[in-house]
Design an enzyme around this catalytic site. Structure first.
Site, PDB file in Angstrom:
ATOM      1  CG  ASP A  72     -69.652  18.808  45.478  1.00 38.08           C
ATOM      2  OD1 ASP A  72     -70.775  19.017  44.995  1.00 38.08           O
ATOM      3  OD2 ASP A  72     -68.795  18.073  44.950  1.00 38.08           O
TER       4      ASP A  72
ATOM      5  CD  GLU B  92     -74.417  17.475  46.182  1.00 40.89           C
ATOM      6  OE1 GLU B  92     -75.037  17.493  45.105  1.00 40.89           O
ATOM      7  OE2 GLU B  92     -73.162  17.480  46.255  1.00 40.89           O
TER       8      GLU B  92
END
Length: 544
Positions: free
Chosen positions: A199, A264
Site C-alpha cells: 500500500d 501501489e
C-alpha cells in the site's frame, strides 16, 4: 524459480464485502474459503486480500494496530492458514495488503513513541517541533483533508499523518523501523503467503529537511474539492531514499521462491515514472501499478501514451494494469459515457486489459459487470466521502457486497444486516444468475482469461502500436513467429477499419466485429483480436 506473476492475473478480494459466514454483516476469511471455487472458476493466478490485520477500522483496515494478528472481524490465524492451503490446492497463489507506510495510533509502537522524546521508539514516527507561532512545521496536507500534522500534547510536538490523524506515519529514515517491517513481512511469508500488495509504496520516506511543497501549477486558479490536490507533493512523498529500502524488501522476497510484490504508486505527477523506477532490473519490486487507468480518461491516445511511456528506452520494469479497485469509482460507471451497452463495454474493457503488455489486476465484482452503487449520505462509512460529500462521494460505492444469489436476502452475502447495502442493480447481476446464462459477462471473463493463457504473445510478448485516429486503438503483440493484432473501437458508434496482411479469422473472443477480407467493421465498443504471422498484420484508420 518461475516468474508466474509476469503476465499473471491477480483477483482482488475486499474481505469485508466478499462473503459473510457468521451473520454479523461483515465478510470474513471463512466466507472467502467458502467462495474459493468461484475464484478458481475464473482461471486467475492469484488472490490479493485487502487488509485483514488487527485494526480499529477507522479506515477499513488500512490502520493496523497489530501486524501479526488477523482482526477478529475476519477470523483467526488458523482461518488464514486454511485459506492459504485451500487456495494453493486449487492452484491459486495468495498475496495480502501490507500497510506499512503508517500504522494505527493504537499500535503499541506509536503508543510508546508518543509517550516521551527519549523512549526506545521515540523516533519510530515522524515528529517535529512547532514553528515559533505554534503552527505546523510546513504546509504538507493530508489526503483526507486538512493539515498532515497533528499536535500531540504529551510530546509537545506535531506528528505526520498523510491520511487520517489516527494513521501516524512511520519514520523510514530510522533503520530500526525498516528492520521491524521486514520482520512483519517474514512472519507472513513463513506462513505460506505468496507475497504482498504494498500500500502507498511511494509514501514511505519524507523529506528529512521538512521543506514545504510548492503549489501545483496546473490548477489554473481553480480550487480543488480536496486541497491536497492543489499541491505538488515534491517533499512529502516519493523521495529518492525509497529505492534503497525497496531493494531491502526484494532481498527478503528472494529468500522465498515464487513470492512477489505489487506496489501501489499514488502520485498524479510522477506515477508512471516511479512505476518504471521501482520495478527496473531484478533487485527492486516485481510489479507496480499507478492510477493512470483508474480515472475517467478513455481514449486511444491515453492508453497508447501510457503504455509507450512505460516501456520506452527498453525499460526492464513491469506493470500490473487495472481498471477498477477499492479506491475508485468502478470503470463500468466511469466509462459509461463512451458506450450504449453495459454488456459491450464490459467485454471491451476486459479484452483491452487482457491484451495490454503487463500483468492484470481484476477487482471483485468486475467479472459481473458491476457498476458503482449509489450510496446515500446516511449509508456512508468512508471517512473521505463523509468529509467531502457530495462533490466527492468517497469509496463506498465500489465496496458494496458481492451479489451471489439474486433471490436471497442481501443477494446471499449475509444472513444479517450488511455493513454496506446491496443495491437492486447489483443483485440483478448475481453470480448465480450469470452462471445460468452462457452469454453472461461472467462466462465471458472465464473464456477470455482461459484464451489469454494460451497466447505467449499476450503474456510476455512485445507491443507495437499502429498509427490510428481516435477512437480506434490498435496494436500488435508479438512472441516468436506469431502475432496477435488487437483493434478496439473506443466509442458507441460503428467504425470501419482497414487491415492488411492477415488471412486468419477473428479469434472467438472478439466482439461486435466483422472481418471481410481487408475490411474490418467494429460495432459500438467492438474489438477484433486476430492471429497473424509475425510482422505481417497491419491496421489503418483515418477519421472522417
Amino acid at each position: 524459480m518461475t516468474e508466474w506473476w509476469r503476465g499473471g492475473v491477480i483477483y482482488q478480494v475486499y474481505p469485508r464485502s466478499f462473503q459473510d459466514s457468521n451473520g454479523d454483516g461483515i465478510g470474513d476469511l471463512p466466507g472467502i474459503i467458502d467462495r474459493l471455487d468461484h475464484i478458481a472458476s475464473l482461471g486467475v493466478d492469484c488472490i490479493w486480500l485487502s487488509p485483514i490485520n488487527s485494526s480499529p477500522q477507522a479506515d477499513m483496515g488500512y490502520d493496523v494496530s497489530d501486524y501479526m494478528q488477523v482482526d477478529p472481524l475476519f477470523g483467526s490465524l488458523q482461518d488464514f492458514d486454511v485459506l492459504i492451503d485451500r487456495a494453493h490446492a486449487l492452484g491459486i497463489k495468495v498475496i495480502m495488503d501490507q500497510v506499512v507506510s503508517h500504522t494505527s495510533d493504537q499500535h503499541p509502537w506509536f503508543r510508546e513513541s508518543c509517550f516521551s522524546k527519549d523512549n526506545a521508539r521515540a523516533d519510530w514516527y515522524v515528529w517535529a517541533d512547532a514553528n515559533p507561532d505554534g503552527t505546523p512545521p510546513n504546509n504538507w496536507l493530508s489526503v483526507f483533508g486538512g493539515s498532515a500534522w497533528e499536535w500531540h500534547t504529551a510530546r509537545k510536538q506535531y506528528y505526520l499523518h498523510n491520511f487520517l490523524t489516527s494513521q501516524p506515519d512511520l519514520n523510514y529514515h530510522n533503520p530500526k523501523v525498516q528492520d521491524a517491517v521486514l520482520d512483519v513481512m517474514r512472519f507472513w511469508l513463513d506462513r505460506g503467503l505468496d507475497g504482498f500488495r504494498l500500500d502507498t509504496v511511494n509514501y514511505y520516506f519524507h523529506d528529512a529537511q521538512l521543506r514545504s511543497n510548492p503549489p501545483l501549477k496546473s490548477l489554473n486558479g481553480k480550487p480543488a474539492v480536496n486541497p491536497y490536490d492543489m499541491q505538488s507533493h515534491q517533499y512529502s512523498k516519493s523521495q529518492p531514499e525509497n529505492v534503497a529500502w525497496l531493494k531491502r524488501v526484494r532481498d527478503l522476497l528472494n529468500d522465498y521462491p515464487n513470492a512477489t510484490t505489487v506496489g501501489e504508486v499514488g502520485d498524479d505527477e510522477r506515477g508512471l515514472e516511479l512505476m518504471r523506477q521501482y520495478t527496473s532490473g531484478s533487485d527492486l519490486l516485481h510489479m507496480c501499478y499507478s492510477f493512470d487507468f483508474l480515472g475517467v480518461k478513455f481514449s486511444a491516445a491515453h492508453f497508447r501514451s501510457k503504455i509507450e511511456a512505460f516501456f520506452a528506452d527498453n525499460s526492464t520494469g513491469w506493470p500490473c494494469w487495472s481498471f477498477s479497485n477499492h479506491d475508485v469509482i468502478r470503470h463500468m460507471t466511469r466509462w459509461a459515457p463512451h458506450s450504449v451497452s453495459p454488456a459491450d463495454l464490459s467485454r471491451q474493457a476486459v479484452a483491452l486489459i487482457m491484451t495490454l503488455k503487463g500483468s492484470v489486476g481484476l477487482y471483485q465484482g468486475e467479472e459481473l459487470g458491476l457498476q458503482e452503487a449509489d450510496i446515500l449520505y446516511e449509508e456512508l462509512t468512508d471517512p473521505r466521502g463523509i468529509r467531502f460529500w457530495p462533490e466527492d462521494k468517497g469509496r463506498d460505492g465500489c465496496r458494496t457486497p458481492m451479489p451471489w444469489q439474486h433471490a436471497m436476502n442481501h443477494a446471499g452475502f449475509t444472513t444479517g444486516t450488511p455493513w454496506l447495502p446491496v443495491k437492486h442493480a447489483a443483485a440483478a447481476l448475481s453470480v448465480e444468475t450469470q452462471n445460468a446464462d452462457p452469454n453472461s459477462t461472467l462466462q465471458f471473463y472465464r473464456e477470455i482469461i482461459a484464451w489469454r493463457k494460451g497466447q505467449p504473445a499476450l503474456l510476455t510478448g512485445t507491443i507495437e502500436f499502429f498509427e490510428t485516429d481516435e477512437p480506434v486503438l490498435a496494436y500488435r503483440r508479438s512472441a516468436g513467429n506469431k502475432d496477435i493484432i488487437c483493434v478496439f473501437n473506443l466509442s458507441a458508434e460503428e467504425r470501419g477499419v482497414t487491415m492488411a496482411g492477415t488471412a486468419v479469422e477473428l479469434e472467438a473472443v472478439s466482439h461486435n466485429a466483422v472481418l471481410d477480407g481487408k475490411a474490418l467493421t467494429l460495432g459500438p465498443n467492438g474489438y477484433a483480436l486476430v492471429e497473424a504471422p509475425a510482422g505481417e498484420g497491419k491496421v489503418s484508420y483515418k477519421a472522417g
